[in-house]
Design an enzyme around this catalytic site. Structure first.
Site, mmCIF file in Angstrom:
data_model
loop_
_atom_site.group_PDB
_atom_site.id
_atom_site.type_symbol
_atom_site.label_atom_id
_atom_site.label_comp_id
_atom_site.label_asym_id
_atom_site.label_seq_id
_atom_site.Cartn_x
_atom_site.Cartn_y
_atom_site.Cartn_z
ATOM 1 N N CYS A 113 0.757 -1.259 -0.127
ATOM 2 C CA CYS A 113 0.098 0.333 -0.549
ATOM 3 C C CYS A 113 0.512 0.715 0.200
ATOM 4 C CB CYS A 113 -1.041 0.229 0.925
ATOM 5 S SG CYS A 113 -2.155 -1.178 1.514
ATOM 6 N N HIS A 253 -2.781 7.531 2.941
ATOM 7 C CA HIS A 253 -2.924 6.332 2.280
ATOM 8 C C HIS A 253 -4.282 6.027 2.767
ATOM 9 C CE1 HIS A 253 -3.943 2.439 1.290
ATOM 10 N NE2 HIS A 253 -3.364 1.547 2.367
ATOM 11 N N ASN A 283 -10.242 0.688 0.671
ATOM 12 C CA ASN A 283 -8.123 0.380 0.153
ATOM 13 C C ASN A 283 -8.480 -0.307 -0.516
ATOM 14 O OD1 ASN A 283 -5.853 0.165 1.189
ATOM 15 N ND2 ASN A 283 -5.388 -1.145 2.517
#
Ligand code: UT7
Length: 326
Positions: A113, A253, A283
């Site tokens: 990520c 993020h 996500n």
């Protein structure tokens, strides 16, 4: 050395939407739990015909259009992804060809990520050194392809999207001021897809053991993630003598609203200065910061001269922060 500056952004999410109500029918969960614990209401996921490069291509086309460029103008492609279409060729290779670029270099990088900050920073270095004039940076994921839809701890969170940014040398001092990348492999087991690589190649046994899905120790990841977010943000701000008041917009993020809120609070950033779209995307791994940046621009939240802070963390663990003047 000139700074690298973003001259065009793009974002793309697959059409298919998976709501919390849909997930209620798949696992023992409910809308209230998901919203309360993660802030997510819905997410986009690929259909059977789509893969990561399809999403990347759409985001890249939009970024080029916004930059007023054609594919032949691109000198290098860097793609952050955890879910390439296949082991090889890379998504970068596929995009280079399908987009119609010259025979320029292209590469995928895996920083889970944190792939957004990693790809942007690595792309920026080629501009700063003067090696290339225009670099196409992409973050793209089809995380639903490695999601176990019987595991309620992960399937309510992970989702699919792509974002892109075209970089060019800045003539006016704006652009990426600084960026830091970090990793610490001691946390590898907290967030991992154990099967399919050289350690556990795909066999009937690895498939039966569901080793080709992302496994996560959520609450442990949560705690480390907040700490890392805060650390990397404070470090980069301190190096430039900046405080939270100097930041116009923080684009983190988008993993979990609670992580974002906890980190922002500790750093002293009010939520009014934090861009959030995790509610609509979930996500999306390496795509998330790119998609958020594109949406922040479209919403008029970023103006010329603004100081923008970005940060991301993910499996590995890998994490990092970037500071930009728009
Ligand atoms: O990009 C980086 C990747 N990952 C992340 O950033 C994720 C980081 N972690 C998180 O976002 C959170 O830890 C989660 C959203 C995954 C979980 O939230 P939490 O507040 O840490 O919950 P928990 O894991 O401590 O679980 C609390 C309870 C447990 O039940 P018991 O043991 O208290 O009875 C879980 O079994 O909630 C249960 N639970 C669920 N209940 C309903 C776990 N997942 C679900 C679910 N629906 N989907």
């Amino acid at each position: 050395m000139k700074r690298a500056k973003i001259i065009g952004t793009g974002a793309y999410a697959p059409k298919r939407i998976l709501t919390n109500a849909d997930l209620e029918k798949m696992v023992e969960t409910n809308d209230a739990w998901i919203q309360q614990r993660s802030g997510i209401r819905e997410r986009h996921i690929v259909d059977e015909s789509e893969a990561t490069s399809d999403l990347a291509l759409n985001a890249a086309r939009q970024a080029l259009e916004r930059a007023n460029l054609v594919p032949e103008d691109i000198d290098f492609i860097v793609v952050g992804t955890t879910t390439p279409d296949m082991f090889f060729p890379s998504v970068g290779n596929i995009v280079q060809h399908r987009l119609g670029c010259r025979r320029v270099g292209s590469v995928d990088l895996l920083a889970a990520c944190a792939g957004s900050i990693y790809s942007l920073n690595i792309g920026a270095k080629f501009i700063e050194t003067g090696k290339y004039k225009r670099v196409l940076c992409i973050g793209a994921e089809a995380l639903s392809r490695i999601t176990d839809f019987t595991d309620r701890g992960t399937c309510v969170l992970l989702a699919d999207a792509a974002g892109a940014a075209v970089l060019e040398a800045s003539e006016d001092g704006s652009g990426i001021i600084d960026a830091d990348l970090y990793s610490d492999g001691q946390y590898a087991d907290l967030l991992i897809m154990p099967g399919g690589g050289a350690r556990h190649p795909a066999t009937r046994e690895t498939v039966d053991a569901r080793m080709h899905y992302a496994k996560m120790k959520g609450s442990e990841v949560f705690k480390v993630a907040v700490r890392m977010f805060v650390d990397c943000v404070e470090t980069i701000l301190a190096r430039h003598g900046l405080g939270p008041d100097d930041i116009d917009l923080f684009i983190p993020h988008q993993a979990n609203l609670r992580i974002i809120e906890a980190a922002a609070k500790r750093v002293g950033l009010p939520m009014a200065k934090v861009f959030v779209n995790v509610d609509r995307y979930g996500n999306t791994g390496a795509a998330s910061v790119y998609v958020a940046l594109e949406e922040a621009l479209a919403a008029g939240r970023v103006k010329k001269g603004d100081t923008i802070l970005m940060a991301a963390f993910g499996g590995g663990f890998a994490w990092g922060a970037a500071l930009m003047q728009w």
